[in-house]
Design a protein around this motif. Structure first.
Motif, PDB file in Angstrom:
ATOM      1  N   UNK A 274      10.943  32.710  72.833  1.00 39.42           N
ATOM      2  CA  UNK A 274      11.256  34.134  72.893  1.00 39.42           C
ATOM      3  C   UNK A 274      10.175  34.900  73.628  1.00 39.42           C
ATOM      4  N   UNK A 275       8.922  34.481  73.444  1.00 42.35           N
ATOM      5  CA  UNK A 275       7.827  35.125  74.148  1.00 42.35           C
ATOM      6  C   UNK A 275       7.943  34.923  75.653  1.00 42.35           C
ATOM      7  N   UNK A 276       8.619  33.846  76.055  1.00 40.81           N
ATOM      8  CA  UNK A 276       8.856  33.581  77.483  1.00 40.81           C
ATOM      9  C   UNK A 276      10.197  34.140  77.947  1.00 40.81           C
ATOM     10  N   UNK A 277      10.827  34.984  77.109  1.00 37.30           N
ATOM     11  CA  UNK A 277      12.127  35.598  77.400  1.00 37.30           C
ATOM     12  C   UNK A 277      13.203  34.531  77.573  1.00 37.30           C
ATOM     13  N   UNK A 278      13.127  33.499  76.750  1.00 32.09           N
ATOM     14  CA  UNK A 278      14.106  32.425  76.753  1.00 32.09           C
ATOM     15  C   UNK A 278      14.764  32.347  75.388  1.00 32.09           C
ATOM     16  N   UNK A 279      15.988  31.827  75.351  1.00 30.40           N
ATOM     17  CA  UNK A 279      16.708  31.653  74.097  1.00 30.40           C
ATOM     18  C   UNK A 279      17.178  30.204  73.991  1.00 30.40           C
ATOM     19  N   UNK A 280      17.580  29.832  72.782  1.00 31.73           N
ATOM     20  CA  UNK A 280      18.038  28.458  72.557  1.00 31.73           C
ATOM     21  C   UNK A 280      19.530  28.440  72.287  1.00 31.73           C
ATOM     22  N   UNK A 281      20.148  27.315  72.623  1.00 30.81           N
ATOM     23  CA  UNK A 281      21.557  27.120  72.340  1.00 30.81           C
ATOM     24  C   UNK A 281      21.739  26.289  71.082  1.00 30.81           C
ATOM     25  N   UNK A 282      22.929  25.770  70.926  1.00 30.60           N
ATOM     26  CA  UNK A 282      23.234  24.954  69.757  1.00 30.60           C
ATOM     27  C   UNK A 282      22.487  23.628  69.812  1.00 30.60           C
ATOM     28  N   UNK A 283      21.900  23.260  68.666  1.00 34.45           N
ATOM     29  CA  UNK A 283      21.173  21.991  68.579  1.00 34.45           C
ATOM     30  C   UNK A 283      22.173  20.842  68.589  1.00 34.45           C
TER      31      UNK A 283
ATOM     32  N   UNK B  59      17.988  25.305  76.516  1.00 32.23           N
ATOM     33  CA  UNK B  59      17.208  26.534  76.667  1.00 32.23           C
ATOM     34  C   UNK B  59      17.881  27.394  77.737  1.00 32.23           C
ATOM     35  N   UNK B  60      18.114  28.665  77.391  1.00 32.02           N
ATOM     36  CA  UNK B  60      18.832  29.580  78.278  1.00 32.02           C
ATOM     37  C   UNK B  60      17.929  30.735  78.684  1.00 32.02           C
ATOM     38  N   UNK B  61      18.305  31.345  79.813  1.00 35.78           N
ATOM     39  CA  UNK B  61      17.624  32.530  80.302  1.00 35.78           C
ATOM     40  C   UNK B  61      18.663  33.583  80.662  1.00 35.78           C
ATOM     41  N   UNK B  62      18.355  34.844  80.399  1.00 36.85           N
ATOM     42  CA  UNK B  62      19.266  35.942  80.714  1.00 36.85           C
ATOM     43  C   UNK B  62      19.229  36.215  82.207  1.00 36.85           C
TER      44      UNK B  62
ATOM     45  N   UNK C 221      26.302  35.514  81.184  1.00 34.97           N
ATOM     46  CA  UNK C 221      24.963  35.916  81.609  1.00 34.97           C
ATOM     47  C   UNK C 221      23.872  34.953  81.155  1.00 34.97           C
ATOM     48  N   UNK C 222      24.177  34.012  80.264  1.00 37.92           N
ATOM     49  CA  UNK C 222      23.187  33.050  79.813  1.00 37.92           C
ATOM     50  C   UNK C 222      23.169  31.859  80.767  1.00 37.92           C
ATOM     51  N   UNK C 223      22.049  31.680  81.447  1.00 39.65           N
ATOM     52  CA  UNK C 223      21.904  30.590  82.409  1.00 39.65           C
ATOM     53  C   UNK C 223      21.082  29.468  81.779  1.00 39.65           C
ATOM     54  N   UNK C 224      21.622  28.265  81.824  1.00 39.62           N
ATOM     55  CA  UNK C 224      20.926  27.098  81.282  1.00 39.62           C
ATOM     56  C   UNK C 224      19.804  26.698  82.250  1.00 39.62           C
TER      57      UNK C 224
END
Length: 782
Positions: A105-114, A135-138, A146-149
């Motif tokens: 999150x600090x790197x502006x990244x999000x996670x998908x389903x495990x 790991x996704x990025x907006x 809008x979520x790019x893998x």
């Protein structure tokens, strides 16, 4: 003084005295005390040696750990200065899932389903011991998906006691692969084109992958297979594309296996096609009625033990058997059913078992054949669809039966053949190559060539075929009549030429474009002859003289209707400039055509038009069809306004204009100062037009008679009745000049040629019009 001169005695070495005294004292001491001292000395020496050895072994072990597992010696950082601390990577430190997400999150990244990478119990919401974390990025400026893998990470649960005793499990980060997406060039390229996935790496735009899916795992597949997908809109077409990733549990590694795309929105599937031990990956890229299936088999890798890769099943020969090779040749060109029938007979003749790869080729051809046979067996409401599916399946006679038995289907089948971009033509030529004597195949090849390349080209091709007799030619001509029933090639008519009025005509020298023998002219109309300067034949512009135009041995009305695009409209505009400068435009009708020695002439009828005044460089009447030209008329500006906007250009061109006027003989004497010349030229109109097609506007200066006559020493210009033009390139070079004494010409108009959009100059002289365009090779107007 006596002491100073005492006699020196020889001294016994001290070492000898010490040793003798020591032996004497030891002999006088107790034997028991000597033994304890000896043991104590030995113990101390042994302890020192053991300590030194332990230190050496410890340092060696720490060094080994520092090399292979730095995290194990991270505790040394508590005793080392800041400049000597051991560098420990984040991947070497186990983290909880909460800590992993917080770091991302600090790197502006999000996670998908495990995604679990091994079987585990789902009770109490326990995470698997090994899992895949997307790991996704907006994406910026995004409206949907809008979520790019961007990454795939493998995490493994820590087994250290200090972490197992904590409330949340800790995980080491294992392998990480970056996801860059797919090249837009690759995704938008036509299916079947040999385009690299990388495209032009320096300039290419990459399309994102926005979701990850797990394939339903068949029992026979090794490892786990994931499909990363994205969608792209190209015009009205939606394209789905993706990347296949494999997780090898034996090697505990992720591998990129395959990139794919599909214009029909079908995703890859595992399917049993060849009867092998494992399923094959099938990508169905069928568009419309054209089947296209890509097949991949799982094969063991040679370089790394337990590794696998996807091997494409290609239709390239693996055996030196003629029938087998020709069958693959038929299949590569879309004749799946004839290829499959040939392979069936070959399999009966070959007694030895086929290789797994060759069997896969046969099964792939059989799968395509099943599709084309089903389509050809279907009852279609449209004759063109019936013909299309019959030809795609190699049923040439059935297609001809539809053409012959359906008298009203000619136009529809004509349009089908005209719209073909190679799929039918390739099948036809391949079938004809294998069997030149098959009459139905020859007929379809002739009809396609006639529709797309013209009757003359088709007849020339037909003459080159073996054993073509008069009966075959007559049979093909009858089919052509059925196909051409009330059908004309109707590309827009685009013609430019010079017009002159005629009074007498030898009609025998003209070919009517309407097929009628007589040319009728009403009493209120007159005849005009158009000397064609340029026309568009449906493919490209042709410029006079037309010596490169391929003419049939026997010119027909249909040939010229198709060539000149007169199928829908035989009208043409005639413009004439009257003595007062007014332009008059009338509509005329094209009646006949004549072609001799590279000169193309049209015979037209129309209303009488005014006649322009005879002059030194007159504008001859101009003929043009409605779709031929797009006039270029930018708003003019004065030379004075141009001097304000770009003084360097004006300073450069005024001396050249003055020199051109003097060299033409229109201006005599040189008594004018530059100030006077600039004053007289300041209101002259100029236009900025990109004639040279280099992205920079060129200066077009039009000079009227009155402007030239304003110079006191100028003679009376009685013969000149039209403005003249001089054009300067952006570099200041004169690229067009009406003031040359030897050139009796005048620029009539500047226009864009439709279907080309290149700038052209229409230059008129007493006897013709010429069309001049900039040549990038020769750097001049030609």
């Amino acid at each position: 003084m006596a002491n100073q001169y005492r006699k020196l005695k020889q001294r016994i070495p001290r070492t000898r005295q010490n040793r003798a005294a020591a032996r004497k004292r030891l002999s006088e001491k107790s034997p028991q005390s000597s033994i304890w001292r000896s043991k104590l000395s030995s113990a101390l020496a042994l302890m020192v040696l053991l300590s030194i050895g332990s230190i050496i072994i410890s340092c060696g072990w720490i060094s080994i750990l520092f090399i292979i597992d730095p995290q194990r010696v991270a505790w040394l950082n508590n005793f080392l200065p800041s400049e000597a601390k051991i560098n420990i990577s984040e991947t070497d430190i186990p983290k909880t899932l909460t800590e992993i997400k917080k770091s991302l999150k600090q790197q502006k990244l999000t996670t998908g389903e495990i995604l679990a990478l091994e079987s585990h119990s789902s009770q109490n919401n326990q995470l698997p011991n090994i899992f895949l974390l997307p790991v996704f990025k907006e994406r910026n400026k995004c409206r949907s998906d809008c979520q790019e893998l961007v990454e795939l990470r493998v995490y493994k649960k820590s087994k250290e006691i200090e972490f197992n005793l904590q409330k949340e499990p800790h995980y080491y980060q294992g392998q990480k692969i970056e996801i860059n997406g797919l090249s837009q060039f690759f995704v938008e390229a036509p299916v079947g084109s040999n385009v690299s996935i990388a495209g032009n790496e320096n300039k290419e735009v990459y399309l994102p992958l926005t979701e990850i899916k797990t394939f339903d795992k068949p029992k026979s597949l090794p490892g786990l297979w994931f499909d990363l997908q994205g969608k792209h809109k190209q015009g009205n077409q939606s394209i789905i594309y993706g990347q296949i990733v494999h997780y090898n549990p034996q090697l505990r590694s992720l591998e990129n296996m395959l990139f794919w795309k599909n214009p029909n929105n079908k995703v890859p599937q595992w399917q049993q096609v060849t009867g092998s031990k494992t399923e094959e990956l099938v990508i169905d890229q069928t568009v419309g009625l054209e089947p296209r299936l890509q097949l991949y088999q799982i094969q063991a890798g040679d370089l790394v033990k337990n590794s696998v890769f996807l091997q494409p099943i290609e239709l390239k020969p693996r055996m030196n058997i003629y029938g087998y090779q020709q069958s693959l040749f038929l299949a590569r060109n879309g004749l799946w059913t004839p290829a499959n029938a040939w392979l069936i007979s070959i399999q009966k003749e070959i007694k030895k078992p086929l290789s797994e790869y060759v069997q896969a080729q046969i099964d792939l051809i059989k799968l395509h054949s099943q599709i084309t046979k089903t389509q050809a067996d279907k009852n279609w409401a449209s004759p063109s669809q019936t013909v299309l599916t019959a030809l795609m399946d190699g049923r040439w006679e059935k297609g001809l039966d539809v053409l012959i038995s359906s008298p009203d289907s000619g136009r529809e089948i004509y349009n089908l053949l005209q719209a073909d971009r190679g799929r039918l033509w390739n099948r036809t030529t391949v079938a004809l190559r294998l069997n030149p004597q098959r009459r139905a195949v020859l007929a379809w090849a002739y009809l396609m060539l006639t529709v797309q390349r013209g009757e003359s080209r088709a007849n020339t091709w037909l003459e080159s075929q073996p054993q073509i007799n008069r009966a075959t030619f007559t049979y093909l001509q009858d089919l052509l009549v059925k196909l051409n029933h009330e059908v004309k090639n109707t590309h827009p008519s685009q013609i430019i030429g010079r017009v002159k009025k005629i009074t007498t005509v030898k009609y025998a020298n003209w070919l009517p474009v309407d097929g009628k023998a007589d040319i009728v002219v009403s009493d209120d109309q007159v005849l005009y002859q158009i000397d064609v300067s340029a026309f568009h034949n449906g493919k490209t512009w042709l410029i006079y003289p037309f010596t490169d135009l391929q003419l049939p041995k026997i010119q027909t009305s249909l040939f010229w209707i198709k060539t000149l695009g007169l199928g829908n409209d035989v009208n043409i505009q005639i413009a004439v400039w009257l003595p007062d400068g007014e332009q008059q435009v009338k509509t005329a009708t094209i009646k006949a055509v004549q072609m001799q020695n590279g000169k193309l002439k049209l015979l037209v009828t129309g209303d009488p038009i005014g006649e322009n005044k005879e002059g030194y460089v007159p504008h001859p009447p101009l003929a043009f069809t409605n779709t031929a030209l797009e006039w270029v008329q930018p708003s003019p500006m004065s030379m004075e306004a141009l001097a304000i906007a770009n003084p360097e250009v004006v300073e450069d061109v005024i001396p050249k204009i003055w020199r051109a006027l003097q060299q033409s003989g229109d201006i005599t004497g040189s008594s004018f100062t530059w100030t006077e010349i600039e004053e007289k030229m300041k209101n002259w109109p100029v236009q900025m037009i990109d004639i040279t097609r280099d992205g920079n506007p060129d200066l077009v200066l039009t000079i009227s008679d009155s402007a030239i006559a304003s110079f006191k020493n100028s003679p009376q210009l009685e013969k000149i009745n039209t403005p003249r033009t001089i054009i300067f390139a952006e570099t200041g070079e004169i690229i067009y000049n009406d003031f040359n004494r030897d050139n009796q010409q005048a620029l009539t108009a500047i226009a864009k040629l439709n279907n080309d959009q290149s700038i052209a100059l229409l230059v008129g002289s007493k006897d013709k019009y010429s069309v001049r365009r900039w040549s990038e090779i020769n750097q001049r107007l030609e």
